[in-house]
Each structure stands twice: as structure tokens, then as C-alpha cells.
Design an enzyme around this catalytic site. Sequence first.
Site, PDB file in Angstrom:
ATOM      1  N   PRO A  76       0.858  -1.201  -0.147  1.00  0.00           N
ATOM      2  CA  PRO A  76       0.151   0.072  -0.170  1.00  0.00           C
ATOM      3  C   PRO A  76       0.972   1.365  -0.025  1.00  0.00           C
ATOM      4  O   PRO A  76       2.015   1.293   0.461  1.00  0.00           O
ATOM      5  CB  PRO A  76      -0.665  -0.109   1.426  1.00  0.00           C
ATOM      6  CG  PRO A  76      -0.621  -1.541   1.711  1.00  0.00           C
ATOM      7  CD  PRO A  76       0.689  -2.186   1.008  1.00  0.00           C
ATOM      8  N   GLU A 131     -16.454 -11.047  19.347  1.00  0.00           N
ATOM      9  CA  GLU A 131     -15.139 -11.488  19.740  1.00  0.00           C
ATOM     10  C   GLU A 131     -15.073 -12.406  20.830  1.00  0.00           C
ATOM     11  O   GLU A 131     -14.315 -13.475  20.453  1.00  0.00           O
ATOM     12  CB  GLU A 131     -14.326 -10.387  19.904  1.00  0.00           C
ATOM     13  CG  GLU A 131     -13.911  -9.274  18.872  1.00  0.00           C
ATOM     14  CD  GLU A 131     -13.283 -10.036  17.586  1.00  0.00           C
ATOM     15  OE1 GLU A 131     -12.598 -10.707  17.644  1.00  0.00           O
ATOM     16  OE2 GLU A 131     -14.123  -9.382  16.633  1.00  0.00           O
ATOM     17  N   HIS A 180     -15.863 -15.748  19.121  1.00  0.00           N
ATOM     18  CA  HIS A 180     -14.766 -16.450  18.041  1.00  0.00           C
ATOM     19  C   HIS A 180     -13.775 -17.293  19.315  1.00  0.00           C
ATOM     20  O   HIS A 180     -13.315 -18.202  19.064  1.00  0.00           O
ATOM     21  CB  HIS A 180     -13.966 -15.280  17.661  1.00  0.00           C
ATOM     22  CG  HIS A 180     -14.591 -14.692  16.389  1.00  0.00           C
ATOM     23  ND1 HIS A 180     -14.847 -15.518  15.190  1.00  0.00           N
ATOM     24  CD2 HIS A 180     -14.761 -13.583  16.229  1.00  0.00           C
ATOM     25  CE1 HIS A 180     -15.459 -14.986  14.439  1.00  0.00           C
ATOM     26  NE2 HIS A 180     -15.664 -13.673  14.652  1.00  0.00           N
ATOM     27  N   ASP A 191     -15.885 -12.183   8.256  1.00  0.00           N
ATOM     28  CA  ASP A 191     -16.129 -13.486   8.631  1.00  0.00           C
ATOM     29  C   ASP A 191     -16.791 -14.372   7.712  1.00  0.00           C
ATOM     30  O   ASP A 191     -16.438 -15.564   7.222  1.00  0.00           O
ATOM     31  CB  ASP A 191     -16.733 -13.374  10.052  1.00  0.00           C
ATOM     32  CG  ASP A 191     -16.079 -12.933  11.123  1.00  0.00           C
ATOM     33  OD1 ASP A 191     -14.613 -13.198  10.917  1.00  0.00           O
ATOM     34  OD2 ASP A 191     -16.768 -12.540  12.227  1.00  0.00           O
TER      35      ASP A 191
END
Length: 644
Positions: free
Chosen positions: A242, A455, A458, A538
Site C-alpha cells: 500500500p 469477539e 470467536h 467472517d
Amino acid sequence: MDFELYKRDARRPSLALKVAAIGLRRVLRPFLRHPEASFRALVVLDDWSAVDIYRQACNTLLEADNNYDPAGNRTVLVTKAFEINDQPSASMVAKLRPIRHAVIFCDKPEEISQHLRLVLDFDVSVPKPTAADFARAAERLSLPIKPGEAEQLAAFPLETVSLAARPGRPVARALKSLASMQDPDAEAKPQAQSKRGPNLETLAGYGEARDWGLQLAADILAYKQGKLEWADVDRGVLLHGPPGTGKTMFAQALANTVDIPLLLASAARWQSEGHLGDLLKAMRDVFDRANRLRPCIVFIDEFDSFGSRRFNVHSQHHDYKRHVINGLLECLDPSEGREGIIVIGATNDIDAIDPALLRPGRLEKTVAIELPDGDARIEILKHHLGDYETKTDFREYVFGSRGMTGADIAKVARDARRFARRRGSTVVLEEDILAAIPSRLPLTSDQRYRVAVHEAGHAIVGLTLDLGPLEMVAIASHLPREGEEVALGLTGFQPASAAFSTEADLTAKLTMCLAGLAAEKLVLGGHSVASGGGPGSDLVRATEIALMMERSFGFGTSLATEADNNTARQLHDETLDRAVEARLQASLNSALVILETGRSALDALALALTERLALTGEAVQEIISEASGKKAHEAKIGSGGGRS
């Protein structure tokens, strides 16, 4: 009338051109007086930076454009030594056969090949112009000049004078422009970046590029010491990543590490010289300069600007592009080699580059420079803060600076130092750093809790399915800045080797990918758009895993395999679409079952994460153990256990 004056000035030779002609006339006078005599002269220039001015003056003196033999061959050759020095003897003889007057410029006569020496009649030296040369040239141009002004002009390189003293411009005004130069002799030397900035050893956030650079630095040092042949040194590298990730700084740091010159170039700089011929000349001049400075580094920025000959072959500009790329290929891989010259290219779009430029012997290695991770961002900030002391643990900075490039962090450091100076201090506080980071909207309490639930889902499913050691779980306190592609949360497991993953391994990863969505559904009644969206989200990752299981790895109902994992195209296959959807739904249901079973741990972890924003793997384990133990104790009490 003004336009006529302009045309007259445009036709008038410049002062620098006239000075060069005077110097050449002095050493070539016998032959200029007898044009019928043939000669081949080596002209050694003390001021090599002005070689193109001398070349133009010599062409005019010898009337190169008007001298042809009956067969139409040019009889005058004015060139630079490196352009013919290494040619085979047969080619050199063929090139010089029709030539009656040849002037070959060089700056280092000791580098002239034996073959070229044999065809030369004599060699002469042209010293730097004197004040008398400038005075005489001004007189011939009817240009008013004072003795003191001539002396001042003689102190500068002729190339520099040619820029300031253009036709029609008074000498006094040209001298005023030149006076701003602190070192009159600076431009007499080939243009190379001065040593500034860090060495490779102190750079942070460059990963593979830094490792490659350190190995190359060791090889170059060994080459300079005569311990390594150039054949064993890498020729170059293409850095891609980038914008703002520090590709130019990397080249400067490499040059600093091995203490060799760095020449900066780009397609835009070369193009600014004029038409195609000017561009190619500017390109060759850079490599000519590098040849004189070797060992050195040539850094070519925006390498994708050259394009590729594969694309737009029917465009009216294709021939132009082909000539430019072919010219660059000649510079990168000349027949005589380019010993001592490392070429580093930089691009934000590697796919736009002609493959021929990336073959062995050219830019034979490609290395990605990614956005810096948290540790690297801390080190980059410390570097740019310089001598300023810091009083912060950098935790908030690490989360606030996600998605930032090295250039972004450099600006944060500048602003933080300025805030400290306003307080009259040389100590940068945490609030200085956070104030310097472009503002973001804070997450509301509901938004923060949703991200924490996501989170936590997860983390719990990943631990339950034994996906590896959990390193950390973190959530953001603010929304991303406009244009940033930064996740609001992060759950990091130490990655295991995927070389021999089984269907069970991939199914576990798939289930963990969908666990955040499942946690939101379970706790909040439904999921948000944060689970989907762009690459890396996800749902996209889960779909890619399920698709590869069905079509690439033979874990579906069919062993037929496709190497092309184009998700959008393959999902037009209805049978495959149904199989992928079935896997996704099954994994989502598995995640829901795990989270329902561990609901108390999920709630406790989400609350802790909402308050603390970041938790280590050990802290997460403690919270889960405590919540699970408390639940077991409550269940025991509820069933009558523990009563006397």
C-alpha cells in the site's frame, strides 16, 4: 513585437552552449581549420555533468546533421565512450567505417577498452570553463557581463549555469538564482541521495523485505571487500504494498547500511524531460551515472507506470509503451551486464507490471511490504519521536493506529511533538499521541458490547475446538476513520501449519469463523452487517473455506477439483452453492451449540472485554475458568448438593 523577440531568443545559443563550444574549439582547432582531414578523438571532460552540453556544441561545430557520404551514411559521430566502449571489435569497426570525424567523450580515460584505444588518433582534455571563457562567450552573444560576474559564473558547474542563464536572460538575474546555492560544486557530482535516515538494522515493520535487505547488505559489503563475486549478489527487487508503507525509506536505509550512493528515479521524472527520445535518454543517463558510482542502488518509484505490453495492444499508445519498456529492459539487463548496480522498484500495483521486467537478472525478486503490526507501529513511532521522552504504555495508541502506514505514523509523531512543545516540554504524553491520531467517532456502549460479544464468541469456540494457543482478544473503542478498512475486533490464535489439514481441521476453522455471528444471534437476537462485507470478513472467509472444501480439496460429494477459486463464478453452480450453504449452516449450528453450553463464559468474557478493550490469552482462560466454575457451583447448589 514581444513574440518576435521571444522567437529570436529561442534561436540564440545559450551562454553555456557557447562556453562549451569555446572549450572544444580550443582543443580541436587544427582539425576544424582543415575539415577535409579525418580524425577520431577521445575528449576527456573535467566537468562530466555537462557532457550533454558539450555533445550538442560539438555537433554544431562539426555540422553533424549536414555531413553524409554518397551512400547516405553519417560521416560525423559524437558520442559517449560507454555507448561503444564494450562493443565487439567487429561491431566497432563497422560503426566507425564511414565516419570521418569522431569525437568520443569520457570522464575516466583509464576505463577505455583496448579495442577502442586502437581506433583513436589522439586524446585531449577539456578543463572546466574559466572566467575568461564566460566573458568571451558573452561577448560573442552580445550579452552584457561584468568581469566579476564572469568569475562568479565560472564557480558553478556548466550544467547548472545552463539552467539559470537561458537565452535572453540577463546575467545579473541568472546570478541571483545561482546565489541561492550554498555549494557551487555540488551539482558537478552525479546526482545521488545524501546519507540520511535510519539503517536497515533500526527499521521496524518491514518483515521479509528487511531480512532480504540485511542479507543483500552483507553480500554487498563482501563484494566491496573482494570476498564475493558479483555473480553471487542479487540484482534487484520489486517492493509492492500500500502507499505510505515506506518503500523509498527502505531503499535509503539499505544504501545507508552499506554506505553506497542511492539514485532516485521514476517514469514520471523521465517523462518530464520531453518526448520519447528525451525519456529514453534520461533513463540511460541514470544508469550511466550509476555505472560511474558503482556499487550503488537505483531506486525506481511507481514502477507500474511503465505498464505492460500485454495490455491494450491495439491502443494508439502501445508502440510508445513498447519502446519505453524495451528501453528499460536494455538498462536493466544490458549485454555487458550491470555489475555493481542494484535496482529496487516500488509499486502499489504489481499486476500492472510487464512480466519481462521481473525475470532473473532484472528485478528477480518480489517482496510485499504490508501495513505494520502493533509492535512495529510502536517502534516506528519511537523512531519518529526522536529524542522526545515518552510516558505511555502505547496500548491505546496500538488500537488507535490500526491501519496506519509508516507515513501516517510519522505525521502522528510530528503532531505529538508539537503538542509537547506547546506545553514547554520534551516529554510526549499518551494524550499527545492520541490527540495526534485523526479523530474517530467513539463506539456507543451498545456498539462496544456487540463487538465484545462477537469477539468473545470467536475466542470461546476457538478454544473449545482447540485451534491453537489464544494470544489475545481485543476490540476498538472508536469507529474506523473514513476510508480505513480496519476490523473493530480481533481474536488472535497462534497459527498452526495448514500443510496437512484434514476435513475436521477445516470444519473447525469454518465453525470458528462463524462463531462471532452465532454469539450475536444468541445474545442479541441477530447479527449485524459487521460479519460480512469486504475481503477478510467472517462470512467471506467462511464461504471461501467451505468452497475450497467442496471444490478444491475433495471433501464434498465429488472428487472433481478446480484450481481456480473464483468464489463469485463458482457459486453460480447451483449444486455447489447448495453444498457450500449446507456446510455454512452446519458450522453455524455447531457454534451455537458450543456457545449455548458455555453461555456463562460468553457473558463474562463479553463484559470484561467491554470494560478492558484488550485481554491476553491467559486472562481469557482465567475468565472462562472462573465463569465455568461458578456455574458448576450454582448447579450443584440448585440440585441440593452441598447441603448438610
